[in-house]
Design a protein around this motif. Sequence first.
Motif, mmCIF file in Angstrom:
data_model
loop_
_atom_site.group_PDB
_atom_site.id
_atom_site.type_symbol
_atom_site.label_atom_id
_atom_site.label_comp_id
_atom_site.label_asym_id
_atom_site.label_seq_id
_atom_site.Cartn_x
_atom_site.Cartn_y
_atom_site.Cartn_z
ATOM 1 N N VAL B 119 7.833 -4.689 20.545
ATOM 2 C CA VAL B 119 8.244 -5.191 19.229
ATOM 3 C C VAL B 119 9.696 -4.837 18.896
ATOM 4 O O VAL B 119 10.391 -5.609 18.228
ATOM 5 N N LEU B 120 10.148 -3.674 19.348
ATOM 6 C CA LEU B 120 11.522 -3.256 19.028
ATOM 7 C C LEU B 120 12.530 -4.279 19.529
ATOM 8 O O LEU B 120 12.433 -4.764 20.663
ATOM 9 N N GLY B 121 13.460 -4.635 18.665
ATOM 10 C CA GLY B 121 14.491 -5.607 19.031
ATOM 11 C C GLY B 121 14.112 -7.037 18.744
ATOM 12 O O GLY B 121 14.958 -7.932 18.846
ATOM 13 N N THR B 122 12.870 -7.274 18.369
ATOM 14 C CA THR B 122 12.459 -8.643 18.054
ATOM 15 C C THR B 122 12.627 -8.896 16.553
ATOM 16 O O THR B 122 12.705 -7.966 15.756
ATOM 17 N N THR B 123 12.659 -10.159 16.174
ATOM 18 C CA THR B 123 12.767 -10.515 14.749
ATOM 19 C C THR B 123 11.376 -10.776 14.195
ATOM 20 O O THR B 123 10.596 -11.539 14.787
ATOM 21 N N ILE B 124 11.073 -10.133 13.093
ATOM 22 C CA ILE B 124 9.760 -10.321 12.466
ATOM 23 C C ILE B 124 9.946 -10.645 10.981
ATOM 24 O O ILE B 124 11.020 -10.417 10.414
ATOM 25 N N SER B 125 8.882 -11.155 10.381
ATOM 26 C CA SER B 125 8.900 -11.466 8.958
ATOM 27 C C SER B 125 7.678 -10.817 8.312
ATOM 28 O O SER B 125 6.556 -10.987 8.792
ATOM 29 N N VAL B 126 7.915 -10.044 7.266
ATOM 30 C CA VAL B 126 6.802 -9.364 6.591
ATOM 31 C C VAL B 126 6.936 -9.529 5.078
ATOM 32 O O VAL B 126 8.033 -9.744 4.559
ATOM 33 N N THR B 127 5.797 -9.427 4.393
ATOM 34 C CA THR B 127 5.805 -9.509 2.923
ATOM 35 C C THR B 127 5.296 -8.210 2.329
ATOM 36 O O THR B 127 4.462 -7.527 2.930
ATOM 37 N N GLY B 128 5.804 -7.877 1.160
ATOM 38 C CA GLY B 128 5.365 -6.652 0.496
ATOM 39 C C GLY B 128 6.182 -6.390 -0.759
ATOM 40 O O GLY B 128 6.960 -7.242 -1.205
ATOM 41 N N ALA B 129 5.973 -5.198 -1.326
ATOM 42 C CA ALA B 129 6.695 -4.815 -2.548
ATOM 43 C C ALA B 129 8.049 -4.219 -2.187
ATOM 44 O O ALA B 129 8.162 -3.456 -1.232
ATOM 45 N N TRP B 130 9.050 -4.561 -2.978
ATOM 46 C CA TRP B 130 10.433 -4.165 -2.691
ATOM 47 C C TRP B 130 10.806 -2.892 -3.446
ATOM 48 O O TRP B 130 10.481 -2.742 -4.629
ATOM 49 N N THR B 131 11.447 -1.977 -2.748
ATOM 50 C CA THR B 131 12.025 -0.794 -3.405
ATOM 51 C C THR B 131 13.497 -0.724 -3.019
ATOM 52 O O THR B 131 13.811 -0.620 -1.828
ATOM 53 N N PRO B 132 14.396 -0.802 -3.992
ATOM 54 C CA PRO B 132 15.831 -0.791 -3.663
ATOM 55 C C PRO B 132 16.273 0.541 -3.055
ATOM 56 O O PRO B 132 15.595 1.562 -3.208
ATOM 57 N N ALA B 133 17.407 0.514 -2.386
ATOM 58 C CA ALA B 133 17.956 1.731 -1.776
ATOM 59 C C ALA B 133 18.407 2.715 -2.851
ATOM 60 O O ALA B 133 18.748 2.327 -3.967
ATOM 61 N N THR B 134 18.375 3.994 -2.498
ATOM 62 C CA THR B 134 18.904 5.034 -3.378
ATOM 63 C C THR B 134 20.056 5.730 -2.637
ATOM 64 O O THR B 134 20.410 5.329 -1.530
ATOM 65 N N HIS B 135 20.599 6.781 -3.254
ATOM 66 C CA HIS B 135 21.688 7.519 -2.603
ATOM 67 C C HIS B 135 21.234 8.101 -1.264
ATOM 68 O O HIS B 135 22.002 8.154 -0.307
ATOM 69 N N ASP B 136 19.958 8.541 -1.218
ATOM 70 C CA ASP B 136 19.474 9.255 -0.037
ATOM 71 C C ASP B 136 18.693 8.378 0.934
ATOM 72 O O ASP B 136 18.630 8.679 2.123
ATOM 73 N N ASP B 137 18.043 7.350 0.420
ATOM 74 C CA ASP B 137 17.113 6.589 1.254
ATOM 75 C C ASP B 137 17.495 5.113 1.335
ATOM 76 O O ASP B 137 18.104 4.562 0.411
#
Lengths: 290, 209
Positions: B119-137
């Motif tokens: 799977v690594l390096g392949t393009t995938i599409s997933v659905t779910g809930a979004w959490t925006p980036a923070t300073h640390d994550d």
Amino acid sequence: MTFRTITFPLVVAVPAVAGMLLPVASHGDLRVAAGSVGIFIAWWSSIVLASLPYVTAGAVCAHALERLAKAPPFFAIVAMIAPGCDCAGAGYAYAFVRQPPALAAFALVWSAAAGPAALFATYNALGPHLLVARIVGAFAASTLTALLWAVDRRRTETNASMRRGHSCRTSAVYPVPPLRDRVTTALGALAVSALSATTVLVVFGHFAASSSPFVAAASGALMSPCSTSDAVIARVLVHRPASQIAFVLASQTIDVRQLATFARVFGARRAALAAVAGAAGCSIGALCAR
Amino acid sequence: MKHGMKHGMKHATDPVAFAACACIASAATGASAALTSMPWWAVLLTGAMLAACSLREITDRSRKSRSVAASVFGAAFALALPTSAPPAPGVVSTSAVAVVMRGDLFDELGKLDSDPNAVLGTTISVTGAWTPATHDDLATISRRIVSCCAADAIDVGFDVRLERDERIGAGEWVQIEGIVGERVVDGDVRYVLEHSVIRVLEDDATTPR
């Protein structure tokens, strides 16, 4: 007695106070503090609300069975094969006060650690190898607890006989407690374990993500997740098989809820013995999982 | 011990009455549904059983007034509980859950768990809930698993690095298409969707939550 009377109100009040103090001490931001208080109370309440149906059902079933049947093994078999959550154990633990300690210990520890729902969830989440490890660890913890409780009872009876100056065995007679009393005892243990779990989650988050079996076991013991969800949590948060089994077994054999129930129903010494046996069961299970 | 238990139970009605009214009120407001995986009727039934258990033992006036006070307090406590799910403890995990979970995100995590190199390096599409980036994550896309209650809820999903910045609120239901990569954080491997493109899903019946 006073402690017993105020346990539940106290534990209800503590989450709010602790939730207020923790974020205020660390951030000093009132909005963050208010949010943390809300989350703390919501998590605590969610644990109690989710467990209450099982606790109540366990207490009601035990009460009904005690009135219908008299044979001690019947309680034990029903408890061990009941397809519910381990939370129910807090409700029916009272029914085992009048049973032989070894039988009570084996049934209560086994039903929590290796009930049908727990085994099914373990097979699905962790696979057949770790299912076997869980069964072996649960059997070891149950058997050791039964042995220790039996030895403890013999020692207690011997001491009591010596104090009385004759050698006949004592026969303690316990009245059948009303249903309300069973529920109250279970509520106390539930409220305390929910407080412990919530505090751990707020302060440390999911620290079970460690690869060490010891830390995973400590995490499971403090968080006391239900037997139906411990395997899923272990699958996601803990990465080594030995740590996963240590987590699930500790969650059911040396967890705060189980030990608080034992302490309230059977006494602190029996709870301590169960903790020792549970720790041994966790170690044996972890060795099997390697 | 047993004597203390017997004596202490004289005052035992209060916690049961508190719990009974808390169950009934939380089932009525929807708080129990938001906080647990238990159906509302089971919580309501539990409340009714606890109420019956509490009422059965009331014999004198002082106990009755204590029970009434506990009931009111229990109901007030439940009314103050949130009617939407609180955040899950801990960070989003990128580990697979179990074979019984179904959904594009769980399927991809399952494939990664069984054979990462495929799977690594392949393009995938997933659905779910979004959490925006923070300073640390990094930002994340995740789905929540609630086995029992809000306290044992777990968010599982992927870290996300977007191809270009987008302002999307936390909790929005989104679809992410990106290249699967991995990174090590605190000694643990985490999977990340690199060069990702995000699409907000309005009301997509084919990707249930």
